[in-house]
Design a protein around this motif. Sequence first.
Motif, PDB file in Angstrom:
ATOM      1  N   SER A   1     -20.659 -68.580 -59.838  1.00 43.83           N
ATOM      2  CA  SER A   1     -21.485 -67.457 -59.390  1.00 43.83           C
ATOM      3  C   SER A   1     -22.671 -67.979 -58.592  1.00 43.83           C
ATOM      4  CB  SER A   1     -21.999 -66.655 -60.590  1.00 43.83           C
ATOM      5  OG  SER A   1     -20.948 -65.996 -61.260  1.00 43.83           O
TER       6      SER A   1
ATOM      7  N   ASN B   1     -28.750 -60.000 -57.599  1.00 50.07           N
ATOM      8  CA  ASN B   1     -28.046 -60.605 -58.732  1.00 50.07           C
ATOM      9  C   ASN B   1     -28.760 -61.882 -59.167  1.00 50.07           C
ATOM     10  OD1 ASN B   1     -27.045 -61.530 -56.157  1.00 50.07           O
ATOM     11  ND2 ASN B   1     -25.448 -62.666 -57.238  1.00 50.07           N
TER      12      ASN B   1
ATOM     13  N   SER C   1     -26.307 -71.936 -58.310  1.00 53.70           N
ATOM     14  CA  SER C   1     -24.916 -71.580 -58.603  1.00 53.70           C
ATOM     15  C   SER C   1     -24.639 -71.898 -60.068  1.00 53.70           C
ATOM     16  CB  SER C   1     -23.943 -72.335 -57.692  1.00 53.70           C
ATOM     17  OG  SER C   1     -24.069 -73.727 -57.884  1.00 53.70           O
TER      18      SER C   1
ATOM     19  N   ALA D   1     -15.132 -63.934 -54.740  1.00 51.70           N
ATOM     20  CA  ALA D   1     -15.905 -64.090 -55.974  1.00 51.70           C
ATOM     21  C   ALA D   1     -15.270 -63.342 -57.134  1.00 51.70           C
ATOM     22  CB  ALA D   1     -17.342 -63.598 -55.769  1.00 51.70           C
TER      23      ALA D   1
ATOM     24  N   LYS E   1     -18.586 -70.693 -64.278  1.00 52.40           N
ATOM     25  CA  LYS E   1     -18.174 -69.773 -65.333  1.00 52.40           C
ATOM     26  C   LYS E   1     -17.618 -70.539 -66.527  1.00 52.40           C
ATOM     27  CE  LYS E   1     -16.026 -65.274 -65.921  1.00 52.40           C
ATOM     28  NZ  LYS E   1     -16.138 -65.482 -67.359  1.00 52.40           N
TER      29      LYS E   1
ATOM     30  N   LYS F   1     -20.022 -61.838 -63.795  1.00 53.13           N
ATOM     31  CA  LYS F   1     -19.442 -63.048 -64.388  1.00 53.13           C
ATOM     32  C   LYS F   1     -20.469 -63.766 -65.254  1.00 53.13           C
ATOM     33  CE  LYS F   1     -17.911 -64.725 -60.443  1.00 53.13           C
ATOM     34  NZ  LYS F   1     -17.278 -65.575 -59.426  1.00 53.13           N
TER      35      LYS F   1
ATOM     36  N   ASP G   1     -20.450 -61.808 -59.040  1.00 50.78           N
ATOM     37  CA  ASP G   1     -21.170 -62.977 -59.554  1.00 50.78           C
ATOM     38  C   ASP G   1     -22.127 -62.590 -60.678  1.00 50.78           C
ATOM     39  OD1 ASP G   1     -19.848 -64.666 -57.853  1.00 50.78           O
ATOM     40  OD2 ASP G   1     -21.475 -64.859 -56.410  1.00 50.78           O
TER      41      ASP G   1
END
Length: 336
Positions: A109, A49, A122, A103, A125, A82, A79
Amino acid sequence: LLPDEILRYGKKAFIVGGPSTLPLVREKAEAGIAEKGIEAVYRVMDEPNSVDFAKRLAVAAKEAKSELVVAIGGGKCMDLCKVFSDMAGLPIITVPTSVATCAGSSAVSIMYTKENGSYDCSIPKDKEIDSVIVDLDIIGSSPKQLFASGIMDSIAKLPEIVNGTAKLTYPEVSLQKYMAYSNSVFIYDFLTRFGVQVYENPMGDEKLLQDLTLVNLIVTSMVSGFSSGSDQLAVAHGLYDAVRKFFPVEAKNALHGEIVAVGVLMQMRFNHESEAEYQKILGMMKKMNMPLTLKDLGVEPTQENIRILKEYNIMKNNIVKPEDLARLDQAFEEII
């Protein structure tokens, strides 16, 4: 339930899930999705991801004229979805498939590099998750390793927040930190009382499974939200970030919560927790067949590796006081 929830946001869904979890949910929901006249694009999450993957999925969702995103599976899929749902400006429904997936409702994320899956950054959101849907049959039949991982990841919240303080009170600490603390106390008490019982027989008590699922997937992510930006010394998650950043290959088989669990043992020594409390958590971990040391995670406890992990934790948590540096040395002794 999923088809009806999709219709709240549109009739064109971009659905992403893991190689094993996507077929699991698709088998249950596909007929209902078709009956409701929903156009669905299914995409397997087949790489880390990364921000790059999120950008490509955002483009694909726009090209498909999708009206919402559905994320199915574990934390990394949550994640990823999102991030790319924000990039595409689309609402998101999450469908966590284990209790190791806070999560699914959290507002941040954790992203990894596309090259080797090491920790990257990180990303907060833009807004809250629109909907979270859980199937207790899927949750209850998930691997026990995921139960143990999720239970310990949630337990970590309290020792990370208190950082050696016997009790936090308001207004001596900010309202946000007090809310994180009070919820963490409940999580810790609930999971140390019932966690092993659910781990050993998830479907033995459906009400208890439902409650534990709610605690792990919703209440735990509330703590993450309240504690964001607080002055906690999160040694346990500092270990997780460092292991994923510097030893992604060596620790590739270790789950998020397993690395954090080893970090909890560090955190409790760092906090100077009582021996009785430390042994209680250690006993839980042994009953759930969890890793207890760096070597168990796949990381050799060499002097150089420990130096790397320690220096990252010092930087990540801004540990500068001599007494805190000494506490960190003692904490690392616990997991060698």
